[in-house]
Scaffold this motif. Structure first.
Motif, short mmCIF file in Angstrom:
data_model
loop_
_atom_site.label_atom_id
_atom_site.label_comp_id
_atom_site.label_asym_id
_atom_site.label_seq_id
_atom_site.Cartn_x
_atom_site.Cartn_y
_atom_site.Cartn_z
N LYS A 228 109.73 75.19 69.88
CA LYS A 228 110.39 74.27 68.96
C LYS A 228 110.57 72.87 69.53
O LYS A 228 110.90 71.94 68.80
CB LYS A 228 111.76 74.84 68.55
N LEU B 95 107.35 72.89 61.19
CA LEU B 95 107.24 74.26 61.69
C LEU B 95 107.16 75.29 60.58
O LEU B 95 106.62 76.38 60.77
CB LEU B 95 108.43 74.57 62.61
N PRO C 180 105.43 70.63 68.17
CA PRO C 180 105.87 72.03 68.19
C PRO C 180 104.94 72.97 67.42
O PRO C 180 104.78 74.13 67.79
CB PRO C 180 107.27 71.97 67.55
N GLU D 261 111.59 70.75 61.63
CA GLU D 261 111.79 72.03 60.95
C GLU D 261 110.81 72.20 59.80
O GLU D 261 110.24 73.28 59.59
CB GLU D 261 113.22 72.13 60.44
#
Length: 351
Positions: free
Chosen positions: A159, A146, A25, A143
């Motif tokens: 995502k 990212l 991502p 997460e």
């Protein structure tokens, strides 16, 4: 981040196969915001191969992993640094916590470099390697990965994880399985992982496989890694089955072939491993078995999963106290996995 023209980006991650999928991502978001930029990836030899069929990635560079001798690794690192230095990167995005990643970044001499601010690294020394450090945020590993993009002036645009394969790969798999597989409904079962403490009991896997083939009338394809230990494990499971699963592909697929097999399955059953993350990347429903690893951080990055966690049936140890030779998944009752199979079949029929 200071204003610079981004033409060439290098993303660094020194971990294992599943970890490499979980950085996609970040790569996809960089590509979406810098569509004309070249994006290369640096990782461990072998692990980085899982990104070979990814249209967001231009070149892949690899260094030898921990198993190589010190002299071989040193010579290899110097060679790779020399190659990377010639690429003249505008930006290096480092997602690794190893000192090696910092040293290589500094030697590559990019126009700008970004890394995470890790608690386990001396902040003064770590900061010497990079232009900017970002505090990791989030519960899941995706997460956290990212959150490196907080250094940039754009929102996160992608995502989902990404795993690719060419159409001819699936045609080759069907040829190996036989003509009847054109319309055959099947389930992929991956019982093995890189570490033994993530294994479930062979007898329980066999019971679940028999249930799937006898009650749901789906065929079962067993997959595993190429190691002899993996092959012995799945061979024993197959021997215990009353209805024999398909073993043609066990230990005998490339990553893109495995992606094709899992992509065309009705659902996937497996332990915490790279194939589980492949299943999430190709959007195949997943039944995942977790034990002493942090399921909140490592669960499949998808909404289509049913988790069976050993911690619901017996206390799990802290990470520092894990006995890596013990099968923590043994606490999972076979009935709970069969319940998850029924849920997956119901969802399949509902469309």
């Amino acid at each position: 981040m200071k204003k610079i023209k981004i033409k060439k980006i290098l993303v660094i991650k020194f971990r294992f196969h599943g970890d490499m999928l979980l950085i996609t991502p970040v790569i996809s978001s960089l590509k979406a915001n810098y569509p004309d930029a070249i994006i290369d990836v640096l990782g461990y030899e072998g692990s980085v191969e899982i990104l070979r069929v990814n249209d967001d990635v231009d070149k892949i560079f690899a260094v030898k992993n921990k198993k190589a001798s010190f002299s071989n690794k040193t010579l290899d690192y110097l060679k790779v640094v020399h190659e990377l230095h010639k690429e003249k990167y505008n930006l290096v995005v480092n997602l690794s916590d190893q000192w090696l990643s910092g040293l290589m970044t500094r030697l590559i001499s990019p126009s700008y470099s970004v890394a995470f601010e890790f608690q386990q690294r001396n902040q003064f020394l770590w900061r010497l390697f990079f232009h900017e450090l970002v505090k990791p945020e989030g519960t899941h590993v995706v997460e956290r990965n990212l959150s490196i993009l907080n250094a940039f002036d754009f929102p996160v645009t992608v995502k989902n994880t990404k795993m690719g394969y060419h159409a001819f790969v699936w045609e080759g798999i069907k040829f190996r399985l036989g003509k009847e597989w054109d319309q055959q409904k099947y389930v992929v079962v991956q019982p093995t992982a890189r570490q033994k403490f993530k294994y479930w009991d062979d007898e329980k896997f066999a019971e679940v496989i028999d249930y799937i083939q006898r009650v749901t009338h789906h065929k079962v394809i067993i997959t595993c890694g190429p190691s002899e230990d993996d092959k012995r494990c799945v061979a024993r499971i197959a021997e215990l089955c009353k209805v024999k699963p398909v073993m043609t592909l066990a230990g005998n697929t490339t990553f893109d072939e495995l992606a094709a097999v899992i992509d065309h399955a009705q659902f996937f059953i497996g332990v915490d491993s790279a194939p589980m993350h492949i299943a999430a990347a190709v959007d195949t429903p997943i039944i995942c078995l977790f034990g002493a690893t942090d399921h909140r951080a490592w669960h499949p990055w998808t909404e289509k999963f049913w988790m069976v966690w050993a911690g619901n049936y017996h206390p799990m140890p802290k990470r520092s106290e894990i006995d890596r030779s013990f099968k923590y998944l043994s606490y999972i009752p076979v009935e709970k996995v069969i319940d998850a199979v029924n849920s997956a079949v119901t969802a399949e029929k509902a469309g």
